[in-house]
Design a protein around this motif. Sequence first.
Motif, PDB file in Angstrom:
ATOM      1  N   VAL A 199     122.372  36.023  90.347  1.00  0.00           N
ATOM      2  CA  VAL A 199     122.729  37.172  89.515  1.00  0.00           C
ATOM      3  C   VAL A 199     122.237  38.434  90.206  1.00  0.00           C
ATOM      4  CG1 VAL A 199     122.480  38.288  87.271  1.00  0.00           C
ATOM      5  CG2 VAL A 199     122.563  35.778  87.416  1.00  0.00           C
ATOM      6  N   MET A 200     123.155  39.381  90.455  1.00  0.00           N
ATOM      7  CA  MET A 200     122.786  40.650  91.082  1.00  0.00           C
ATOM      8  C   MET A 200     122.975  41.775  90.072  1.00  0.00           C
ATOM      9  SD  MET A 200     124.106  42.342  94.673  1.00  0.00           S
ATOM     10  CE  MET A 200     123.302  41.056  95.634  1.00  0.00           C
ATOM     11  N   ARG A 201     121.965  42.633  89.987  1.00  0.00           N
ATOM     12  CA  ARG A 201     121.995  43.751  89.054  1.00  0.00           C
ATOM     13  C   ARG A 201     121.981  45.062  89.821  1.00  0.00           C
ATOM     14  NH1 ARG A 201     118.908  39.757  86.884  1.00  0.00           N
ATOM     15  NH2 ARG A 201     119.365  39.134  84.736  1.00  0.00           N
ATOM     16  N   ALA A 202     122.878  45.975  89.439  1.00  0.00           N
ATOM     17  CA  ALA A 202     122.898  47.333  89.986  1.00  0.00           C
ATOM     18  C   ALA A 202     122.867  48.265  88.778  1.00  0.00           C
ATOM     19  CB  ALA A 202     124.141  47.569  90.832  1.00  0.00           C
ATOM     20  N   GLY A 203     121.713  48.836  88.528  1.00  0.00           N
ATOM     21  CA  GLY A 203     121.594  49.628  87.315  1.00  0.00           C
ATOM     22  C   GLY A 203     121.739  48.733  86.111  1.00  0.00           C
ATOM     23  N   ASP A 204     122.696  49.062  85.206  1.00  0.00           N
ATOM     24  CA  ASP A 204     122.912  48.222  84.035  1.00  0.00           C
ATOM     25  C   ASP A 204     124.176  47.386  84.167  1.00  0.00           C
ATOM     26  OD1 ASP A 204     124.637  50.294  83.924  1.00  0.00           O
ATOM     27  OD2 ASP A 204     124.117  50.959  81.903  1.00  0.00           O
ATOM     28  N   ARG A 205     124.670  47.224  85.399  1.00  0.00           N
ATOM     29  CA  ARG A 205     125.830  46.369  85.649  1.00  0.00           C
ATOM     30  C   ARG A 205     125.372  45.114  86.397  1.00  0.00           C
ATOM     31  NH1 ARG A 205     130.724  49.057  85.481  1.00  0.00           N
ATOM     32  NH2 ARG A 205     131.611  46.966  85.658  1.00  0.00           N
ATOM     33  N   THR A 206     125.942  43.978  86.044  1.00  0.00           N
ATOM     34  CA  THR A 206     125.554  42.721  86.691  1.00  0.00           C
ATOM     35  C   THR A 206     126.781  41.946  87.140  1.00  0.00           C
ATOM     36  OG1 THR A 206     125.572  41.448  84.630  1.00  0.00           O
ATOM     37  CG2 THR A 206     123.491  42.519  85.243  1.00  0.00           C
ATOM     38  N   LYS A 207     126.557  41.061  88.103  1.00  0.00           N
ATOM     39  CA  LYS A 207     127.570  40.131  88.551  1.00  0.00           C
ATOM     40  C   LYS A 207     126.875  38.825  88.897  1.00  0.00           C
ATOM     41  CE  LYS A 207     131.155  39.310  92.047  1.00  0.00           C
ATOM     42  NZ  LYS A 207     131.870  39.846  93.220  1.00  0.00           N
ATOM     43  N   ALA A 208     127.505  37.687  88.576  1.00  0.00           N
ATOM     44  CA  ALA A 208     126.906  36.382  88.835  1.00  0.00           C
ATOM     45  C   ALA A 208     127.877  35.506  89.609  1.00  0.00           C
ATOM     46  CB  ALA A 208     126.511  35.697  87.525  1.00  0.00           C
ATOM     47  N   ILE A 209     127.332  34.701  90.514  1.00  0.00           N
ATOM     48  CA  ILE A 209     128.088  33.672  91.231  1.00  0.00           C
ATOM     49  C   ILE A 209     127.391  32.349  90.975  1.00  0.00           C
ATOM     50  CG2 ILE A 209     128.775  32.782  93.488  1.00  0.00           C
ATOM     51  CD1 ILE A 209     129.035  35.606  94.472  1.00  0.00           C
ATOM     52  N   GLU A 210     128.164  31.346  90.587  1.00  0.00           N
ATOM     53  CA  GLU A 210     127.603  30.028  90.262  1.00  0.00           C
ATOM     54  C   GLU A 210     128.298  28.964  91.089  1.00  0.00           C
ATOM     55  OE1 GLU A 210     127.837  27.503  86.313  1.00  0.00           O
ATOM     56  OE2 GLU A 210     126.319  29.091  86.100  1.00  0.00           O
ATOM     57  N   HIS A 211     127.514  27.974  91.545  1.00  0.00           N
ATOM     58  CA  HIS A 211     128.084  26.899  92.367  1.00  0.00           C
ATOM     59  C   HIS A 211     127.310  25.616  92.100  1.00  0.00           C
ATOM     60  CE1 HIS A 211     129.887  24.875  95.816  1.00  0.00           C
ATOM     61  NE2 HIS A 211     128.664  24.451  96.112  1.00  0.00           N
ATOM     62  N   GLN A 212     128.044  24.519  91.943  1.00  0.00           N
ATOM     63  CA  GLN A 212     127.411  23.212  91.783  1.00  0.00           C
ATOM     64  C   GLN A 212     127.366  22.514  93.134  1.00  0.00           C
ATOM     65  OE1 GLN A 212     129.180  20.535  88.947  1.00  0.00           O
ATOM     66  NE2 GLN A 212     127.308  19.359  88.748  1.00  0.00           N
ATOM     67  N   VAL A 213     126.169  22.052  93.500  1.00  0.00           N
ATOM     68  CA  VAL A 213     125.952  21.428  94.804  1.00  0.00           C
ATOM     69  C   VAL A 213     126.602  20.042  94.808  1.00  0.00           C
ATOM     70  CG1 VAL A 213     124.239  20.602  96.436  1.00  0.00           C
ATOM     71  CG2 VAL A 213     123.816  22.696  95.127  1.00  0.00           C
ATOM     72  N   ALA A 214     127.440  19.814  95.783  1.00  0.00           N
ATOM     73  CA  ALA A 214     128.099  18.514  95.930  1.00  0.00           C
ATOM     74  C   ALA A 214     127.397  17.711  97.012  1.00  0.00           C
ATOM     75  CB  ALA A 214     129.575  18.707  96.295  1.00  0.00           C
ATOM     76  N   ALA A 215     127.510  16.390  96.899  1.00  0.00           N
ATOM     77  CA  ALA A 215     126.988  15.528  97.954  1.00  0.00           C
ATOM     78  C   ALA A 215     127.858  15.719  99.191  1.00  0.00           C
ATOM     79  CB  ALA A 215     127.000  14.070  97.507  1.00  0.00           C
ATOM     80  N   ILE A 216     127.271  16.086 100.287  1.00  0.00           N
ATOM     81  CA  ILE A 216     128.015  16.399 101.506  1.00  0.00           C
ATOM     82  C   ILE A 216     127.974  15.208 102.446  1.00  0.00           C
ATOM     83  CG2 ILE A 216     128.188  17.936 103.482  1.00  0.00           C
ATOM     84  CD1 ILE A 216     128.872  19.208 100.797  1.00  0.00           C
TER      85      ILE A 216
END
Length: 865
Positions: free
Chosen positions: A614-631
Amino acid sequence: MNRIIFILALFLMVSGLAVPSANAATSSEPLPPHQRISNSPYVLLNDGKALYHTTTGERIPLTEAVTFNRFTQVDQFVSPGGDYLVFTERCTDCSSTLYVVGLDGKVQVSSFPEYDRLIGSDIGNGSLFWYRNDGKTVATTLARDVILEKNLGTSNVSLTADGKTVLAAADQLEQIEHVSAETGETRFTRTLPKQDILVKKPLSFQNITIYTVHAHNRAHYIYNEVTGSVTLTTRNESDTNYAMTNGAIHWYQDGAYSVYDVATTDITTHPVAVSMNVFPERIVFSDGERMALSDYRQLPQKLELFVYRQANEPGDTTLYVNRSYPIFLKETRIDGTEGMIPLDRLTPTYTDSGISSPLRTNYATSVSYNMMYKGVKFSGTFHTKREGTVTVQQYGMDGEVIGEATPRAYITIEAVSGGQPVTYTGRADAGGRFHIQTDRLLKGTPLVISSSDSTTVAYQKRFTVTDGIPLDMNITVVGDNAETGVAFKTVPHGKISLFVKERYHSYYETVQADASGIFRVKDSVDPLTKGVQFYYSPFGGPVSSEKVLTIFERAEPEFTLRKTPTAGDLSIGVNTTTRLVTTSYYVNDKLLGTGGSLLHLETPLQPGDVVRVVMRAGDRTKAIEHQVAAIGPTILEVTDVAMTATHTVVNVRRDTRAELQFFINGKLTTATPVSTTRFTIPARPGDIVLVRLVRNGQKLDTRLALPQVTFSNIRLHDEQTTWVGMVLPNSNVTLQNGTRQIASGKSSSTGRVVMSLAPQPLNAKITLVSTRGVYRFVQTVNVKAGLTPVMTVAAPTSTTRTVTVNSNVDYGTVTIHRGTTLLATKAVTSKSTPVAIAAQKSGTRLTIKLTTPKGRTQTVYVTVR
């Protein structure tokens, strides 16, 4: 524009104090839970699945898990060569197990009678040494076949470190018998002073045996095989770890580090301030720090935090929040030297439990810390104060002073008006702002403005009354949002008074425009976000000239993950061009860290973990989510296959995190590494080879069908002009003298090739290279001397007009003489050469000579019939 000034401390060079050498200790991972092996740098991890090297951190996976029941007795030994580790698990009324573990990870497992006790091993010579339930000491093969047995009359038996001698000790060490481990012959018996305490389990080192006693006695005996002396050591528990280096035995117990000199039998004990484990050549601390065993004199005997108050006025011992202080761990060592350990060498024991310089706190009176150095915890509180502040927005001839101090601080203004000292007082409001009426002060009048309150110390700042506001100084706003920044335009080099109100902070600042009249806000205590207010006016202007700017919201931050998180990763990182952001990292909804573009993880990511950034810039946020797979394996490419008649060398480009396997005709085989990418396998021409990578249960295969061919052994001599042989079918074939190609050709579908070449020098190194795709056949040979001609010639008759010369070579020149008269000359192109001559009289003697290009000759004589 700096809002809060941090004084960055230079490293303090204290007179008489030494900085630790670069190789005195190195940081690494903490030792995993393990089983210790006496006098070996390897330990067995508690899960029984791998060996771990205490110096390099190398992990050797085991072919079979070595499991122990916590209720059983476990003994550990290292074979004399150090290349095998042996574990026994003895248990009454249950199965007793022997594990032999090689440094290649191969595990051999067998059972033995539950009452037998292993006393040593020499796996390199295939020997195990036991004390049996019948009271006999025996040597056996790995299959438990008895090599020799002897009743030594005691259960205190041990094998010396070199594997050559069995030591049998009486219960109170009054007698020690030395017995050959090969023949069972008693070499000699030594009588010693009787000890007060019964001994039990022996530990063997080079020329040294250590006998443990009952735990509550806190003592061990050291028997020196060279001097014959017995030394009592104290402050030891039954599980004390010993290590040997440079002719000395080392051990640590209960805050004391001891060294036993084998030559002198002296014991030196030093109190130390840290706890540790000793291993061959290395001391290991619980936080992962390492130190060479030979450097033990650099162990600290005293550790204390040292705060250098260079940021204070002389004599001021107060610690101020947000003021920079170099903080070190002062170390007094065994060798008498001292050193300052930088703060970054200490490890916080839990999140946000460290300290930093400048000191920071959310509380007015304390900065707490909880850190670790070489396994020693340092915790406590620095009592601090917030230093008072005074900033002035405007002052001058207008009869008022406007500024900011600590919230609700008492303000005192001292000036000289009409030649007399004048004092004005007031108080700041809850936001710290003050507005005090004064007399109209003349330009150049000195002011001293002071602030004080219950949570800070008194603070003073000097000012001088300046000119009033220029009438033509107007200020316009040219930047008003978080993305483009805040900017003002006024007269060239004009001064602007700013009062900035942010979410958690507010402050005054006097700034100056550039030659174009532009001033840009480049910095702020908090990120510039929606709602931050800038109160601005010409420097020295009245309150009525002040205006306010409220900035717009920042745009949503833009960022990407540096790489897709995969199983086994030990870090998560982001790439972004957005300024003034806060980044938070979560794994399975647990916050692991905040701030920075890279987060190092304590444990590797596992399949199924959910990573969220989760990255916050002032009062705005953006999130990136990823589930780890068996490689599974990602790269497998066979780039070269070098074949011979008996084996094959395969060059593999591969995913090194996966297990590499080779199958020959469907059967798993053992490969011998030549390098990290080349492996020798016993595959012959015509075999089917399967190269396989296995990772996380997934496979990646490459199949090789080795060409069926019977390879020639190349031979060349210095007069040879043709080479015929068998190589890879349908391959390009070359002969090379160094880097120079001397012949080339193409083999047939059966592998046969014929090549013409110029004769090569004697002893030249010639290389045959046959290539087809990734397959290669390479052979190198030295050029031998050519053949000495051997001829046979049938005697001609008086009517014969042709003489046939048969030879073992198909090159050279044949000459035929009658006396000194040359009758014929002919070049040899085959091993049977007909030579035309005139008919000769019966009884004529002919001289026939064959000469090769290198001058090798044979001469035969025949008589005409």
